[in-house]
Design an enzyme around this catalytic site. Structure first.
Site: not given
Length: 288
Positions: A9-10, A58, A60, A99-100, A123, A127, A149
């Protein structure tokens, strides 16, 4: 040594890039550890003897989670509990990324970590469930970092999608009603690493500085990509309402989060403005 759960993942890739002689960071993916098997997690922890664990894994796929709730819940809550439980047993500090999307997006001023959560989609609910497990059972040696983001030079994300569309489409339409803070995975990785090194606890928010709509973000991507020579021509970008894009999952309209508590806990953390972070990521993409 810091053990990262997640490899492709990123965030995991950004954390792996921070590995050096001063700080050993090891990333374990699905092939190395089964997060649904508590015995396997215990085995890995016993072998690696990490000083801290960062959960960068996660589910996502926001829209897919609406019809795939059980799998999303398994990864975002059940697996989180398995990791946190073993961390608690072995007294290992645990950093978990959220996450937001746990917020409803109707506040109108930056969300504080202690604000009421009210996720709008599946989602976000999964979370939130992961957060609740940590807060109720393992908060004494754990840290939750919410972000928003996220993008990077690797993986699938808004920046890379926009570059592709700008190079192939005559015009674009982008939502201008949803407001948030674009966040480079590199910025998030640095915050997670510092949180692990300093063993901070509680819930905090981490995004790059500044605020934008998705439309603002897209316009800036094009401007900077043109300046770098990554695009040969500009295309018109039209701002539209969220109603123009019907998706299975609802998105919050306002996702700006206060970073005050994180900055207080980590005074050495320096978060760039999102436009500056974007320039660095675009340069990385350009270099390949």
């Amino acid at each position: 040594m810091i053990l990262v759960i997640g490899k492709s993942g990123q965030l995991a890739c950004a954390l792996a890039a921070l590995n050096n002689a001063e700080q050993a960071i090891t990333c374990f993916g699905r092939e190395q550890v089964d997060v649904f098997d508590t015995h396997d997690i215990a085995r890995v922890f016993a072998e690696c003897k990490p000083d801290a664990v960062i959960n960068a894994s996660a589910y996502t796929a926001v829209d897919q989670a609406e019809s795939d709730y059980d799998d999303a819940l398994a990864m975002n809550a059940h697996a989180v509990e398995n990791i946190a439980k073993e961390c608690a047993k072995q007294n290992i500090h645990f950093v978990h990324v959220s996450t937001d999307y746990v917020f409803a997006g109707d506040k109108g001023s930056p969300y504080l970590p202690e604000d009421q959560i009210a996720p709008l989609n599946a989602y976000g609910r999964t979370k939130a469930a992961g957060e609740q497990i940590i807060n109720v059972r393992y908060l004494h040696n754990s840290c939750i970092i919410r972000t928003s983001w996220v993008y990077s030079a690797s993986g699938k994300n808004f920046v890379k999608t926009m570059l592709m569309l700008m190079a192939s489409k005559p015009a674009l339409t982008v939502i201008d009603e949803q407001i948030g803070s674009p966040t480079s995975a590199a910025s998030l990785a640095k915050a997670c690493l510092l949180a692990a090194q300093n063993k901070i606890t509680g819930t905090h928010h981490c995004t790059d500085e500044g605020v934008a709509s998705w439309y603002d973000f897209a316009v800036n991507i094009q401007q900077q990509a043109l300046a770098l020579g990554m695009l040969s021509k500009s295309v018109p970008i039209e701002p539209v309402s969220a109603a123009a894009f019907v998706t299975p999952a609802k998105r919050p309209f306002y996702s700006v989060m206060s970073k005050a508590s994180l900055k207080s806990a980590l005074p050495t953390l320096c978060l760039p403005h999102w436009q500056d972070a974007l320039r660095e990521v675009l340069q990385q993409i350009q270099k390949g």
